[in-house]
Structures are given as C-alpha cells and as structure tokens.
Design a protein around this motif. Sequence first.
Motif, short mmCIF file in Angstrom:
data_model
loop_
_atom_site.label_atom_id
_atom_site.label_comp_id
_atom_site.label_asym_id
_atom_site.label_seq_id
_atom_site.Cartn_x
_atom_site.Cartn_y
_atom_site.Cartn_z
N LEU A 1 4.29 38.46 43.11
CA LEU A 1 4.01 37.21 43.81
C LEU A 1 5.00 36.93 44.93
O LEU A 1 5.03 35.82 45.47
N PRO B 1 6.53 36.08 48.14
CA PRO B 1 5.94 35.64 49.41
C PRO B 1 6.58 36.37 50.59
O PRO B 1 7.78 36.65 50.59
N LYS C 1 1.30 36.39 49.66
CA LYS C 1 1.85 37.04 48.47
C LYS C 1 1.80 38.55 48.64
O LYS C 1 0.74 39.12 48.90
#
Length: 725
Positions: free
Chosen positions: A91, A93, A219
């Motif tokens: 996940l 970013p 992501k």
Amino acid sequence: MNSPNTIRQQDRPAEFPLKIQGGMLEALGINMYATIGKCLVEFVANAHDAEATRVDISIPFDAIEEARGKARETAKAQVEAGDRDPFTVLLTPLPEDLKITISDDGHGMSPEQIEERFLPVNRKRREDADGEETVLTSESGKRHVMGRKGLGKLAGFGAATKVVIETKREGQDFATVFTLDDAVIREAEDIGEVRIPAEYIEGRPIEQKGTTVTLYGLKSDAVRYAFETIAKQIRSAFFGIRADEMAIHINDTLIEQPDPDYVFVYPHGASEDDLADDEVQIGELATMPVRYMVGFRRQNLPTSQRGARIYCNKRLAAGPSLFGLPTGMHNFHSQSYMECIVQADELDRHGIDLINTNRSQLREDNEIVAALLEFVEERMRRALAAHAKWKEEVVDDEITKAPKARFAMQMTSTLEGPAKASARRLLRRLAIEHGADSREFEELAPLIVQTMNTGEVLIRLSHLETNVETIRQVALNLIELADIEKSDALKIYRGRRDAINALLALVRKGEHEFWKKKGIEKELHQLLKEEPWLIRPEFNRYLTSDERLTNVSTMLAEHLGVDTQAALDDPKRPDLVFLMSDTGQPHRIIVVELKSTSLPLKHEHLVQLKGYMAKIETYCRTELNRKVTVHGYLIGSMPDEKTVNDDERLLLHEIEKQGLNSEWSVMGTRSMLEYAQVANGHAIAAMEKDLADLDQDAESEADPENVAAIQQNDGAEAHDCRPVT
C-alpha cells in the motif's frame, strides 16, 4: 451514589445509534478494486451511464514505474531495519505529484446531484420515488444503465489515497470540485458526520459539461500494471460499446476490441458483431432472450481467459468461466482455445439483483441463474462437439497443405496392413488435436511411423529375392511379434498414464500447498528423471541429472567423441541435460531447470537457466571445438497474470516478447500435464482399438471356411510370385 436500580435504568436506552466507521469505505475500495484496471472500469461505467461519448484516461506509466522502484527500495530498507510491517509495502503511496486522470464528456453533476445521488454510499441507483427499481435507463433514456449498487464511487480508494472530482452540468457557469481523502474518512467515528468541502470554479462556458476524476497518492502495488494489461481488462469488462457510441482512450490511444483470430465459430454464421439469438427456459415461469456465440482461437488461451463471459447491458456480469462443463467429455481439450460470449441483458433489467458485487460470478441460489448457466454449459458442450466434427472434416485437407504432415503420411506407405491403418489413424488424430503444421505434429509424427515400421523387413526380404514361403513365414512371425509388441506398448502407455496421474497429483499438491514449500521440487525432479517424456515425447534418456557442470562437461566431451579436453570448472548443477541428434550435426543439447510446483516461477530462474545454457555452449565451442545448439526448458508453476511480484512480472514480460525461434521455453506444469494427457490418451485409445480389431480378425480367420479361402489364395499367390527388382 446511584442505586443499582438507577444505574440499570440509565444503561437501558430506548434506541441505539448505528455508526459506520471510516474504515468501511477503505475496506470496500481496496477489497473490490485492488488494481488500477478494476478502478478504471468503474469510472468508465459511470461515464457510460452519464451518456458520455468519450472517455480519456491519462496514466504516466514511465514515471510510475520509476517511482515504484524507489518506493520499494525505501520500504525494503525499512522492513529490514524492523521499522515497518512487510505487508504494508503493498500500500506504499507514490509521490503526490504523480496522478491518474479520467475525464468524460457526460452530463456531469450539479451540487444537488452530488449530495443526493453521488455521495450516499450504497444508494440504489435504479430506485424510483416509490422505492421500486424501475429507473433502468440513462438521463435521456437512450442507454440502459450499468450501475446499480452505488459502490462504484469507492473504486478510487483501491488505487489511491485521495480522489479529487471536478464536475459540471451543461447550462451552469461554474464547476464543482470536491475531494474524498482516505486519511480523513478512515479516522471518522461515523461516516455520516464527515463533511466533504466543496469548491466552485466560476466563469466556465455554459455549454461545457462532463466530469474529471483525479487519483493522487497512488498505491504502489495497485498501479503496477502496464498499458496492455490495463487495456485488456477494459476490453474484457465491456462488450458491444462501439467507438462511435463511446470512445475510450488511454494516453490518446483508442481502446478497441481486436478482430478475433477464430478458426471455428458456433453456431454457424454467428460473429461478435452478429450474435445468435436464443432463449433460456426458466422452469415454467418464463423465457429469457439471450444472444451468444462460441469461438475457437487459432492459439490456445491463458487459463484465466477460457470459457464463457456473460454480459448484461454491455458490461461483464460473470466469467470468464467454464462453469459446470464436464472435463471428461469428448474434445474437452479444445476448451483451451474456446471463448463464449453471452449477452443476457434481461438478467439485469428487473427488480432483483442477480449479479455479485465483484462481477466475477452470478448469484447461483435461484432458478433464473441456474437456468442461464445450464444454457451456457449446454451451448459450450454443443460447440465442442461441432468443433470436433469440423476438425475431422478438414484434417485431411490440412495434412495435404502442410508439407511435413504430407511427408509423414507418405512415410506410412511403407507399412503393411493394420500397422498402416494404425499409423494413419494416429497421425490424423494428432493433426486433429494439435494441427497439421504444429510443432507437436512435427515432433510426434516420425516417432509414430518409426515404431510401426516392421514392413521394411518384408520389403528388404523381397529385394533379396527370398523365396515366397520364407517371406510368408517371416511375415506371420512379424505379425505375431507386432501383436506382442503392440500389447507391450499398450502396457507402457498405461504405465505412462500412471506417470501422468503422478504429475497431476504433484500439480494439485503444489497448487494447494498453503505455506508454499520448496520440497515438492525434489519430487518433480525424481518424476521427470524417471519419466522424461513428460517434458517432450522425444526425451527418453538424459545425459546427466543434478550433476555439477564440471561432470556435465566431461560427459559431453565423451559423447561428442573428444578425447582430451579441459573440464568446465563450475560447481553449479542443472537438473537435467539431454544430448539429442547423436549422429547428426549440429548436436542439440537440452538443459532443463525445474522448480517447485508450489512456488511461482520468477525471472531469476530464467536467468539461472540461461547461465547454464551459455556456459555449456561456450564450453563446447571453445574447448571441444564442436558446434552445438543449446535449448533450455524452465519448468514449474506459472505466475499469476495479475501477480504483484516484480520478478514474476518480469518473467511474464520476457515470455510475452519471446519469438517463435527462441532458444528457451518456459513450461507451466499445468500445460505439461495437459499436453501429456492428450498425446498419450489418444495413443492408448488407438492401440486398444487395434488390439480389439486384431482379436476380431483372429476369430474370423479361425472359421474353417475362412481358413480354406486363405489357403487357396496363398497357393494362387505362390504360383504367380515374381522377385521384386
């Protein structure tokens, strides 16, 4: 101090508040739309329902790939330092300056529509004022809508942490901008209390309309896919949307359905542009109109793309899937080339929701869906039967047109009686299953003819002017020997069936191995060491197995007839090495590298194989002064097409770029299993039939009248016999 009775009264409220915490939106977004392709499909569907004529998607692929590499290196260092949970790497970013935009020229939304129609989660899009689902078409009524559940708005959270929406209605002189921020929503104790700030951009042209969605905080794992993968997802998700109705572009490239390379279509005359009309009988309730076609590709399809795709209102509702199609049916092997397209719009035009949220399958707990799936399975079954019949009809023409197949058939002319018939039947079956110009036919056909070529003995005896009675006795002995050999061969092939079942068990064991252990690799190595024909039919005896390259080089020198040489100094161990064409030039060396069926293959495994190949080829050229060709096989569990692992993706990319004459091949254990099942299954069936025919002939010849006739014919032939010159 309050009495116990007072406390109990205070702890008994008349009603309870229902709170939905912010994590719910994130969970829905991530779980249903875990890749950028799925996210984009939702936004394209929204554009369709807004009557857009054009959708423009902008994705900075190169910048994303570069940023992903940096982000993963940073995350990896943090994990190694113990500062980060390794699973959160998925996940991570990317920098805020990277963004993906989706723009359409649909109707757009007014502030009132944003508040009352867009932002309410799970708003039933098709409900009328009375709560009935009767709103089935778009604003002007010209399109049947795809949306229903009101969850597509969450799609952006599957690929990004921030979703900015700018929208404008025709006739208004301003655009509305609002932001859905994962960080804000996730922390909310109750989503109903979250306020979404709105901005207004003044001075916009009155005639302007449309919506632009911008994804920020991408992501890392969700945006890992390349252009073609995303385009393929969009193509598969929609069917029947023409470019003049709504053109979809990614980075200014129009996403169109390519012309399918079908060799056979069922029913006759159907096509993607003109599906066949039919209807599904739903018990005694009603009938449901459907349109469909089944096509067979020239090249086999990936497992994930085989079978039927069911579309409702031009959007995928279920599949691809073979559903309940029985695996034991005739010509089932051809499902590897089969795709079925079904339009069942009526399924999604009534007050009952029969499509699962993830749009990969239908709700199967009702009579309507059960009847539809039974219909689809039956049509695929009929298509496979029609395809088998068609292959039977065209195979002789294909053999005539393919030079190598034609030559193989000509070779059978040297065979006698049942052997010729058996060889021709096997060659035809081989051409039917794999194609007369296929590599499988080229490799297997000579083996079939050679194993049945006892007729050469009789021809040679005739050339030597051997007397007739001797030829007759030898012929009878050869026929008897052929019967014995065929029976023994049948035993061998049945033994091969046991080996195939062992491979099947290993494949299943690897696929269901929860902790993905490496131990299965040893079991696979032992099986292929004992049964190398599972890899390719011409692999019978290996040169080395799990030997150091030093020993491999020594054995190569010995088999290539080189007396003195410097051995290759390398401790690495290729799993299997074969030396083909012992008497021909150039010699062909096969290097096989095996990996566990419980672990996906990676690019590093291919690099390892190529290293073995390069060292062996260089050694033969420089030290042994022998020209050789080296081919490699990497065997194991194929990575998932949607894998998140960079090394697995790199391997898939290499395979996709691979040319027809590549010096290496990657073979999934599933594909190897399917090939072995088909090739050996037909041989078993053909031999069993031949033995049954021979038994029947033997019974017939035992009849006294037949024996007398044979003796009379033998005498006539003896008087008229001439030597063959």
